[in-house]
Write a protein that holds these residues in place. Structure first.
Motif, PDB file in Angstrom:
ATOM      1  N   ARG A   7     -75.311 -14.639  13.296  1.00  0.00           N
ATOM      2  CA  ARG A   7     -73.945 -14.318  13.669  1.00  0.00           C
ATOM      3  C   ARG A   7     -73.598 -12.904  13.243  1.00  0.00           C
ATOM      4  NH1 ARG A   7     -69.872 -18.938  14.224  1.00  0.00           N
ATOM      5  NH2 ARG A   7     -71.221 -20.548  15.034  1.00  0.00           N
ATOM      6  N   ASP A   8     -72.748 -12.282  14.009  1.00  0.00           N
ATOM      7  CA  ASP A   8     -72.303 -10.929  13.724  1.00  0.00           C
ATOM      8  C   ASP A   8     -71.138 -10.988  12.730  1.00  0.00           C
ATOM      9  OD1 ASP A   8     -71.872  -8.237  13.805  1.00  0.00           O
ATOM     10  OD2 ASP A   8     -70.867  -8.256  15.754  1.00  0.00           O
ATOM     11  N   PRO A   9     -71.292 -10.447  11.525  1.00  0.00           N
ATOM     12  CA  PRO A   9     -70.207 -10.517  10.541  1.00  0.00           C
ATOM     13  C   PRO A   9     -68.973  -9.722  10.971  1.00  0.00           C
ATOM     14  CG  PRO A   9     -71.995  -9.166   9.705  1.00  0.00           C
ATOM     15  CD  PRO A   9     -72.466  -9.783  10.981  1.00  0.00           C
ATOM     16  N   VAL A  10     -69.162  -8.669  11.747  1.00  0.00           N
ATOM     17  CA  VAL A  10     -68.031  -7.878  12.225  1.00  0.00           C
ATOM     18  C   VAL A  10     -67.183  -8.715  13.184  1.00  0.00           C
ATOM     19  CG1 VAL A  10     -67.377  -5.835  13.555  1.00  0.00           C
ATOM     20  CG2 VAL A  10     -69.245  -5.692  11.906  1.00  0.00           C
ATOM     21  N   LYS A  11     -67.844  -9.446  14.046  1.00  0.00           N
ATOM     22  CA  LYS A  11     -67.123 -10.285  14.999  1.00  0.00           C
ATOM     23  C   LYS A  11     -66.337 -11.380  14.281  1.00  0.00           C
ATOM     24  CE  LYS A  11     -67.843 -13.073  19.126  1.00  0.00           C
ATOM     25  NZ  LYS A  11     -68.828 -13.612  20.067  1.00  0.00           N
ATOM     26  N   GLU A  44     -54.304  -6.757   6.352  1.00  0.00           N
ATOM     27  CA  GLU A  44     -54.703  -5.393   5.992  1.00  0.00           C
ATOM     28  C   GLU A  44     -56.010  -5.402   5.191  1.00  0.00           C
ATOM     29  OE1 GLU A  44     -53.254  -2.272   6.454  1.00  0.00           O
ATOM     30  OE2 GLU A  44     -51.874  -3.177   7.903  1.00  0.00           O
ATOM     31  N   GLU A  45     -56.146  -6.350   4.265  1.00  0.00           N
ATOM     32  CA  GLU A  45     -57.375  -6.460   3.482  1.00  0.00           C
ATOM     33  C   GLU A  45     -58.567  -6.767   4.384  1.00  0.00           C
ATOM     34  OE1 GLU A  45     -56.929  -9.264   0.306  1.00  0.00           O
ATOM     35  OE2 GLU A  45     -55.081  -8.316  -0.401  1.00  0.00           O
ATOM     36  N   LEU A  46     -58.363  -7.668   5.334  1.00  0.00           N
ATOM     37  CA  LEU A  46     -59.432  -7.986   6.279  1.00  0.00           C
ATOM     38  C   LEU A  46     -59.806  -6.761   7.112  1.00  0.00           C
ATOM     39  CD1 LEU A  46     -58.355 -11.525   7.515  1.00  0.00           C
ATOM     40  CD2 LEU A  46     -60.346 -10.975   6.124  1.00  0.00           C
ATOM     41  N   GLU A  51     -63.507  -2.336   8.598  1.00  0.00           N
ATOM     42  CA  GLU A  51     -63.848  -0.922   8.719  1.00  0.00           C
ATOM     43  C   GLU A  51     -65.063  -0.579   7.872  1.00  0.00           C
ATOM     44  OE1 GLU A  51     -60.239   1.128   7.695  1.00  0.00           O
ATOM     45  OE2 GLU A  51     -59.693   1.335   9.804  1.00  0.00           O
ATOM     46  N   LYS A  52     -65.145  -1.161   6.672  1.00  0.00           N
ATOM     47  CA  LYS A  52     -66.279  -0.906   5.787  1.00  0.00           C
ATOM     48  C   LYS A  52     -67.580  -1.407   6.419  1.00  0.00           C
ATOM     49  CE  LYS A  52     -67.840  -1.830   1.092  1.00  0.00           C
ATOM     50  NZ  LYS A  52     -67.568  -2.542  -0.163  1.00  0.00           N
ATOM     51  N   LEU A  53     -67.545  -2.608   6.991  1.00  0.00           N
ATOM     52  CA  LEU A  53     -68.738  -3.158   7.646  1.00  0.00           C
ATOM     53  C   LEU A  53     -69.151  -2.312   8.847  1.00  0.00           C
ATOM     54  CD1 LEU A  53     -68.372  -7.042   7.648  1.00  0.00           C
ATOM     55  CD2 LEU A  53     -70.178  -5.690   6.612  1.00  0.00           C
ATOM     56  N   GLN A  54     -68.191  -1.859   9.605  1.00  0.00           N
ATOM     57  CA  GLN A  54     -68.507  -1.041  10.777  1.00  0.00           C
ATOM     58  C   GLN A  54     -69.091   0.301  10.356  1.00  0.00           C
ATOM     59  OE1 GLN A  54     -64.766  -1.011  12.893  1.00  0.00           O
ATOM     60  NE2 GLN A  54     -65.375  -2.744  14.155  1.00  0.00           N
ATOM     61  N   GLU A  56     -70.847   0.839   7.636  1.00  0.00           N
ATOM     62  CA  GLU A  56     -72.215   0.573   7.175  1.00  0.00           C
ATOM     63  C   GLU A  56     -73.153   0.341   8.351  1.00  0.00           C
ATOM     64  OE1 GLU A  56     -71.925  -2.719   4.530  1.00  0.00           O
ATOM     65  OE2 GLU A  56     -71.024  -1.530   2.924  1.00  0.00           O
ATOM     66  N   ALA A  57     -72.643  -0.258   9.414  1.00  0.00           N
ATOM     67  CA  ALA A  57     -73.474  -0.556  10.571  1.00  0.00           C
ATOM     68  C   ALA A  57     -73.850   0.716  11.327  1.00  0.00           C
ATOM     69  CB  ALA A  57     -72.771  -1.526  11.501  1.00  0.00           C
ATOM     70  N   THR A  58     -73.010   1.733  11.263  1.00  0.00           N
ATOM     71  CA  THR A  58     -73.279   2.967  12.012  1.00  0.00           C
ATOM     72  C   THR A  58     -74.181   3.926  11.245  1.00  0.00           C
ATOM     73  OG1 THR A  58     -71.245   3.976  11.185  1.00  0.00           O
ATOM     74  CG2 THR A  58     -71.132   2.848  13.313  1.00  0.00           C
ATOM     75  N   LYS A  59     -74.474   3.637   9.993  1.00  0.00           N
ATOM     76  CA  LYS A  59     -75.351   4.519   9.196  1.00  0.00           C
ATOM     77  C   LYS A  59     -76.764   4.444   9.664  1.00  0.00           C
ATOM     78  CE  LYS A  59     -72.756   4.816   4.969  1.00  0.00           C
ATOM     79  NZ  LYS A  59     -72.754   4.587   3.542  1.00  0.00           N
TER      80      LYS A  59
END
Length: 59
Positions: A7-11, A44-46, A51-54, A56-59
């Motif tokens: 599963r995609d954690p971002v989704k 907002e926390e979510l 944003e943090k996960l996204q 990390e995914a683009t690195k």
């Protein structure tokens, strides 16, 4: 090998954010401003986690 089954954690976070934002909107419509503020803060926390996960995914 079977990465397409994971599963995609971002989704998942996006769905949680959308649900929390909708709950906040409904609380606002009912006039419950305290609940609205609490739910908005949780959303907002979510969003920050999303944003943090996204990032990390683009690195």
């Amino acid at each position: 090998m079977f990465s397409f089954l994971k599963r995609d954690p971002v989704k998942k976070l996006r769905q949680q954010y959308d649900a929390k934002a909708e709950q906040a909107m409904l609380a606002q419509r009912k006039g419950d401003m305290r609940l609205f503020a609490d739910l908005t803060a949780e959303a907002e926390e979510l969003w920050l986690q999303l944003e943090k996960l996204q990032a990390e995914a683009t690195k």
